[in-house]
Design an enzyme around this catalytic site. Sequence first.
Site, PDB file in Angstrom:
ATOM      1  N   HIS A 270      38.390  42.106  41.091  1.00  0.00           N
ATOM      2  CA  HIS A 270      37.335  42.779  41.378  1.00  0.00           C
ATOM      3  C   HIS A 270      36.981  41.582  42.937  1.00  0.00           C
ATOM      4  CE1 HIS A 270      32.895  43.145  41.223  1.00  0.00           C
ATOM      5  NE2 HIS A 270      33.138  44.020  40.745  1.00  0.00           N
ATOM      6  N   ASP A 347      37.596  35.655  34.798  1.00  0.00           N
ATOM      7  CA  ASP A 347      36.737  36.611  35.065  1.00  0.00           C
ATOM      8  C   ASP A 347      37.243  37.309  33.823  1.00  0.00           C
ATOM      9  OD1 ASP A 347      35.003  38.020  35.185  1.00  0.00           O
ATOM     10  OD2 ASP A 347      36.465  39.053  37.231  1.00  0.00           O
ATOM     11  N   GLN A 350      34.799  41.994  32.105  1.00  0.00           N
ATOM     12  CA  GLN A 350      35.080  43.159  31.635  1.00  0.00           C
ATOM     13  C   GLN A 350      36.254  43.148  30.211  1.00  0.00           C
ATOM     14  OE1 GLN A 350      34.529  46.336  32.908  1.00  0.00           O
ATOM     15  NE2 GLN A 350      33.802  45.498  34.150  1.00  0.00           N
ATOM     16  N   LYS A 373      27.629  43.664  30.761  1.00  0.00           N
ATOM     17  CA  LYS A 373      28.377  44.326  30.198  1.00  0.00           C
ATOM     18  C   LYS A 373      28.523  43.841  28.684  1.00  0.00           C
ATOM     19  CE  LYS A 373      30.091  44.356  34.586  1.00  0.00           C
ATOM     20  NZ  LYS A 373      30.789  45.810  35.575  1.00  0.00           N
ATOM     21  N   CYS A 511      34.540  48.256  43.561  1.00  0.00           N
ATOM     22  CA  CYS A 511      34.168  46.953  43.932  1.00  0.00           C
ATOM     23  C   CYS A 511      36.112  46.647  43.622  1.00  0.00           C
ATOM     24  CB  CYS A 511      33.654  45.952  43.516  1.00  0.00           C
ATOM     25  SG  CYS A 511      32.265  46.595  43.534  1.00  0.00           S
TER      26      CYS A 511
END
Length: 553
Positions: A270, A347, A350, A373, A511
Site C-alpha cells: 500500500h 503491515d 488487511q 478494518k 492506493c
Amino acid sequence: MAPQFGATPTSPFPAPGADKLPSESSAQRLCGSGPSFYQPEVASAPATPNPAPYAPAGVPQQRPTPSTPSAPSFLSSFSLFEPTLPSLPGFGALPTEDEVKAALNSVSSLYFLEDAGALSKPTSTASAQKPAAATTPTLLPDLHLPRKQFDIDSIRRDFPILQERVNGKPLIWLDNAATTQKPQSVIDRISYFYQHENSNIHRAAHELAARATDAYEGARSKVARFLNAPSTNEVVFVRGATEAINLVAKSWGRRHIGKDDEIVISWIEHHANIVPWQMLAAETGARLRVAPVDNDGQILLDEFEKLLNPKTRLVSITQVSNALGTITPTRQMVQMAHRYGARVLVDGAQSVSHMATDVQALDCDFFVFSGHKVFGPTGIGVLYGKPDALADSPPWQGGGNMIVDVTFEKTIYHAPPARFEAGTGNIADAVGLGAAIDYVESLGMENIARHEHDLLIYATNLLKTIPGLRLIGTAKEKASVMSFVLEGYKTEEVGAALNKEGIAVRSGHHCAQPALRRFGVETSVRPSLALYNNYDDVDALIAVLRKLKSNNA
C-alpha cells in the site's frame, strides 16, 4: 531516491482485567500526573478469549449448490489455486476421504492457521501452462468435517447498516478492504462512553476521568490480548496503520537509518508502506529496495533474500495485499531479515479481520493495523512494538500526556507507550475498538476465516466463468480480495453499474499503483469479503457482471 527493486462497577462494559488493576489510593487514581499510574501488564494472552455476550447461535450455513464450477473448501489442502497453474488455475480432482482427513490434520495453507505462507515457496512462472478443465465435484457423503457453528443470518442482524437501501435495493457491502461496517455492540459502546464516561484521561480529580481512563486502558489490554502481545506497554494507540508506519519512520527510522543504509519493501505494498520510506530515504540518503513478485502476485523469496545484506536496517512488508489479496510468507520473511540484523515492520491492516494475529509467533519488531478494518471506528489504530525497539525510539510528537516533567531547560519523557501518545488521544474510538475486538473474538477468528474462505472459493470460481474477466492476483494463498478488470468496460463503469444495484465495491488504484502496474493495469474493480457477507451477495455481484457482458456482446 528511485527504488532499486475496566470501567467502574456501574458500567455495563467492564474491561477485561479491571479486577486486577494495581492497588492505589484514590488520590493517585484520580490525580496522577500521567499514565504511569496505570499501565497494567498482560503476562500472556489467554488460550481462550474471555466470554463475550455476542456468541452466535444456530447451525452452520449450508453451502449452496452453484450453477457453475466450484469446489469444496478442503480441496488442495485448503489452497485456493493449484500451485502449478500460476495464470488462470483450476481445481484438481476430488480427494479421497482419507486424503481429506490427512489434510485436516496436517499443516494447511488455509490462512487462519499461523503457518499459512511459512512453508510454501512462490510458484515459478516458467512452468505456466493452460488450466485444467474445471470440474464440478460434489461434497463427500458422510464426511464430518470439524466446523463450529456460524449463523450468518444472526451475524448480519448485528450490523444495522446492512438494512440500508441504495438506489432502492438492499445494500450489499463488498468494499470491506477499504473499511468494514460496525456491529451494533460497537455503536452502543461508543454511545455509552459519551453518555456516561466522557472525560480526558490519566488526570483530573473526578470520577469521570477515572471511568474514561479505565475504559481507554481496558481497550489497550484487549488489543494486547488480540495480538498476543506480552504486555500492554507494547501497544501504542495511533490514528491508523498509516500514522503507525509514519511514527516508526520518523522516530526509530531517523535514529537508526542513515546514508547508504537500505530499506526493503515489496512490490505489492500500500502507498502507506511506500511513501514514508521514500521520504526517509530522501532525507537520510538511504536506499529503498523492492522485492519483486511473480505473475500470481506472490513474493519471490529467493529474490527477496538477495536484497538482504549487512546494510539492511529495516524490512517493511504487508501481511495481506490490499489490491491482490495475496497472503505473504511473513514469518519466513521476518526470520530471513533477522538473520541479517534488520528490524521488521509488518503491515497488518488487511490481515487482522481475516486471520488470527500472534506477534510473538511472527517475531516481528513492529506490527500495525487500523481499527476501521476490523469492524471498529475510524480514526483509531495500533502500533505494536517490541520493548527494546520502542525504548530505542525517541518521541515523534511533543505535548501533554507524554511527559514526566517539563522545565524550560529540559523535558523528561514517559516510557512507552505514553511517550508516543502526545495530547488528548481518540479515547472514545479506542474504547470502540475494544468492543470490536470483543465481537470478533466472540465469533472466533477460525470460524470467520473458514466462512470467508468458502465464500472466496465460491466467488472466484464464478468470476472465472465470465467471458473477458481477468482476475488480478491469483496467489495460492489469498484473503478475501477479488480484483479484476472486465473487457469492454472501464473499471469506473463496472463500479457504477454495481452501485445501481446497491452493490458497493471499490474501483480505482486502491492506493497500490505499483502493485497494479506490475500486472499491466492502472485500475481494477475490487470486491472484498467480510464475515457478514453471504452467497446471495456473491450471486448478486455475478448477475450484474453477466448482464454487463450480455449487453456488450
